[in-house]
Design an enzyme around this catalytic site. Structure first.
Site, PDB file in Angstrom:
ATOM      1  N   TYR A  37      50.408 -28.116 -34.960  1.00 47.34           N
ATOM      2  CA  TYR A  37      50.225 -28.470 -33.548  1.00 47.34           C
ATOM      3  C   TYR A  37      49.022 -29.390 -33.396  1.00 47.34           C
ATOM      4  O   TYR A  37      48.459 -29.855 -34.395  1.00 47.34           O
ATOM      5  CB  TYR A  37      50.164 -27.203 -32.684  1.00 47.34           C
ATOM      6  CG  TYR A  37      51.476 -26.460 -32.722  1.00 47.34           C
ATOM      7  CD1 TYR A  37      51.596 -25.229 -33.332  1.00 47.34           C
ATOM      8  CD2 TYR A  37      52.636 -27.043 -32.201  1.00 47.34           C
ATOM      9  CE1 TYR A  37      52.812 -24.577 -33.400  1.00 47.34           C
ATOM     10  CE2 TYR A  37      53.858 -26.394 -32.271  1.00 47.34           C
ATOM     11  CZ  TYR A  37      53.939 -25.167 -32.876  1.00 47.34           C
ATOM     12  OH  TYR A  37      55.155 -24.527 -32.960  1.00 47.34           O
ATOM     13  N   ASN A  47      49.719 -24.542 -37.880  1.00 46.55           N
ATOM     14  CA  ASN A  47      51.164 -24.784 -37.784  1.00 46.55           C
ATOM     15  C   ASN A  47      51.597 -26.134 -37.251  1.00 46.55           C
ATOM     16  O   ASN A  47      52.635 -26.253 -36.614  1.00 46.55           O
ATOM     17  CB  ASN A  47      51.816 -23.657 -36.949  1.00 46.55           C
ATOM     18  CG  ASN A  47      51.798 -22.339 -37.704  1.00 46.55           C
ATOM     19  OD1 ASN A  47      51.638 -22.309 -38.924  1.00 46.55           O
ATOM     20  ND2 ASN A  47      51.938 -21.250 -36.976  1.00 46.55           N
ATOM     21  N   HIS A  54      44.456 -22.086 -31.267  1.00 46.83           N
ATOM     22  CA  HIS A  54      45.569 -22.383 -32.174  1.00 46.83           C
ATOM     23  C   HIS A  54      45.284 -23.726 -32.872  1.00 46.83           C
ATOM     24  O   HIS A  54      45.461 -24.785 -32.282  1.00 46.83           O
ATOM     25  CB  HIS A  54      46.884 -22.441 -31.406  1.00 46.83           C
ATOM     26  CG  HIS A  54      48.104 -22.354 -32.269  1.00 46.83           C
ATOM     27  ND1 HIS A  54      48.085 -22.590 -33.617  1.00 46.83           N
ATOM     28  CD2 HIS A  54      49.400 -22.046 -31.958  1.00 46.83           C
ATOM     29  CE1 HIS A  54      49.300 -22.454 -34.112  1.00 46.83           C
ATOM     30  NE2 HIS A  54      50.129 -22.105 -33.124  1.00 46.83           N
TER      31      HIS A  54
HETATM   32  C1  LIG Z   1      53.652 -21.154 -31.611  1.00 43.43           C
HETATM   33  C2  LIG Z   1      54.380 -21.150 -32.705  1.00 43.43           C
HETATM   34  C3  LIG Z   1      53.723 -21.248 -34.032  1.00 43.43           C
HETATM   35  O1  LIG Z   1      52.497 -21.099 -34.124  1.00 43.43           O
HETATM   36  O2  LIG Z   1      54.463 -21.474 -35.035  1.00 43.43           O
HETATM   37  C4  LIG Z   1      55.876 -21.032 -32.645  1.00 43.43           C
HETATM   38  C5  LIG Z   1      56.570 -21.791 -31.701  1.00 43.43           C
HETATM   39  C6  LIG Z   1      57.965 -21.680 -31.626  1.00 43.43           C
HETATM   40  C7  LIG Z   1      58.651 -20.821 -32.474  1.00 43.43           C
HETATM   41  C8  LIG Z   1      57.942 -20.075 -33.423  1.00 43.43           C
HETATM   42  C9  LIG Z   1      56.551 -20.182 -33.504  1.00 43.43           C
END
Ligand SMILES: C=C(C(=O)O)c1ccccc1
Length: 372
Positions: free
Chosen positions: A183, A181, A178
């Site tokens: 992170y 988004n 990942h």
């Molecule tokens: C892991 C998520 C992402 O990649 O957006 C996520 C986390 C919480 C709510 C929606 C999506």
């Protein structure tokens, strides 16, 4: 002409078709352990060419929301093994998405109530999901993070490697890193969240260093053919921001070409929002991004996501713009989405009120065509 319904071999992954289930957080893993019903949830959807699990934390520090699963403790591996066995018994292929949230977290979720970690001490203008003592869930502002010391970064890379090994032990066919988004890995990539002055900040190469080190460790541990990665060049999700994404992500995909990856997964536009969303002066050129990946020797399948419907997906694969199309919310509401797309059958509408938290309602009880 290749169609959306044709099989595909992506690295070591064998896909019965080119329809993937996108990673979808559902907040149904109390104690960060996949529940028994989760095996049923994924097995119901095993006709997907590829299942990508909900984002799964590589460590306690990597947790950012209540009731999301992890892959760093024996009981979590056992919980995931129930899932992989059920999916394989149903003929599916499944990878897990390895996740460190970085600053998108709350101190209540962190080891010892500590501050979340990030490339820089810049609080994300976003919220996270906490389950309260009475069992109710609520979205609350994320906590102010602390900047990681450079000496801590090798330990985080090791957590990714260890989680990748644990994924194979749990029976997964592979992993998706990942890097999207907003992170942790994306926080290092974007200048809006990374204002470090050491070897992990400043230049594009420095901001991509963590991504490269994580990919190096994971591909060495489990083999590049079992590794995918998700990136989101222009998403504003979780306060992700960079004024010049084209050169940044061109560099990223040129680095990704170092390994014979299974796939590269691209979120086009704003996650869950407009596909034409842009950051910076010009619209993002996704065709140029894919060309740069191929030009650099990239061999991985090209997976696209965000707002695709049946018509767009069929056209993208037929035109060679994508090898795989990932569907999110449509898979929540349609366990047999592949059959429905193949037959151009009506789709169940999703109910967003049961997306996050709760039990079997809105999780296991969406009807398949055969049960309608
Ligand atoms: C892991 C998520 C992402 O990649 O957006 C996520 C986390 C919480 C709510 C929606 C999506």
């Amino acid at each position: 002409m290749t169609t959306l319904f044709d099989p595909l071999v992506a690295g070591e992954l064998k896909l019965a078709n080119r329809i993937a289930m996108a990673p979808l957080t559902r907040n149904r893993a109390p104690g960060a352990v996949p529940a028994a019903m989760t095996a049923t949830y994924y097995a119901q959807r095993a006709s997907a060419g590829l299942l990508i699990t909900e984002a799964t934390a590589i460590s306690h520090q990597g947790q950012g929301y209540s009731d999301v699963p992890g892959l760093y403790a024996p009981e979590q591996i056992a919980g995931w093994r129930r899932v992989t066995e059920a999916v394989h018994a149903a003929g599916g292929t499944i990878v897990t998405q390895l996740w460190h949230v970085g600053r998108v977290s709350h101190s209540a979720l962190q080891p010892g109530g500590a501050a979340p970690v990030a490339p820089s001490a810049i609080t994300a203008k976003t919220k996270t999901y906490l389950v309260n003592a009475d069992g109710s869930g609520s979205f609350v502002p994320t906590s102010e993070p602390r900047a990681l010391d450079i000496d801590e970064i090798p330990g985080i890379v090791e957590d990714y490697r260890r989680a990748a090994r644990a994924a194979i032990e749990a029976g997964f066919d592979g992993v998706e890193v990942h890097a999207a988004n907003g992170y942790l890995i994306d926080q290092f990539l974007r200048s809006g969240s990374n204002q470090r002055t050491d070897a992990y900040g400043g230049s594009i190469a420095n901001r991509a260093r963590l991504l490269v080190e994580v990919m190096d460790a994971i591909t060495a541990e489990i083999g590049a053919g079992r590794v995918g990665i998700r990136i989101s060049p222009v998403t504003p999700a979780n306060d992700a921001a960079d004024p010049d994404p084209q050169p940044l992500f061109t560099y990223v995909v040129e680095q990704l070409a170092r390994w014979p990856l299974a796939y590269v997964h691209i979120i086009e536009g704003a996650t869950g929002g407009p596909r034409d969303f842009q950051q910076g002066e010009a619209p993002f050129d996704y065709a140029a991004l894919r060309a740069a990946y191929a030009q650099a020797g990239g061999q991985g399948a090209w997976m696209v996501n965000n707002g695709y419907d049946r018509e767009l997906a069929i056209a993208a694969v037929a035109a060679g713009r994508a090898d795989i199309v990932a569907f999110g919310k449509a898979f929540i509401a349609n366990p047999d989405l592949v059959q429905r797309l193949r037959e151009n059958a009506p789709l169940n509408a999703w109910d967003s009120r049961t997306f996050y938290g709760g039990g079997e309602h809105g999780y296991l009880d969406y009807p398949a065509l055969s049960s309608a």
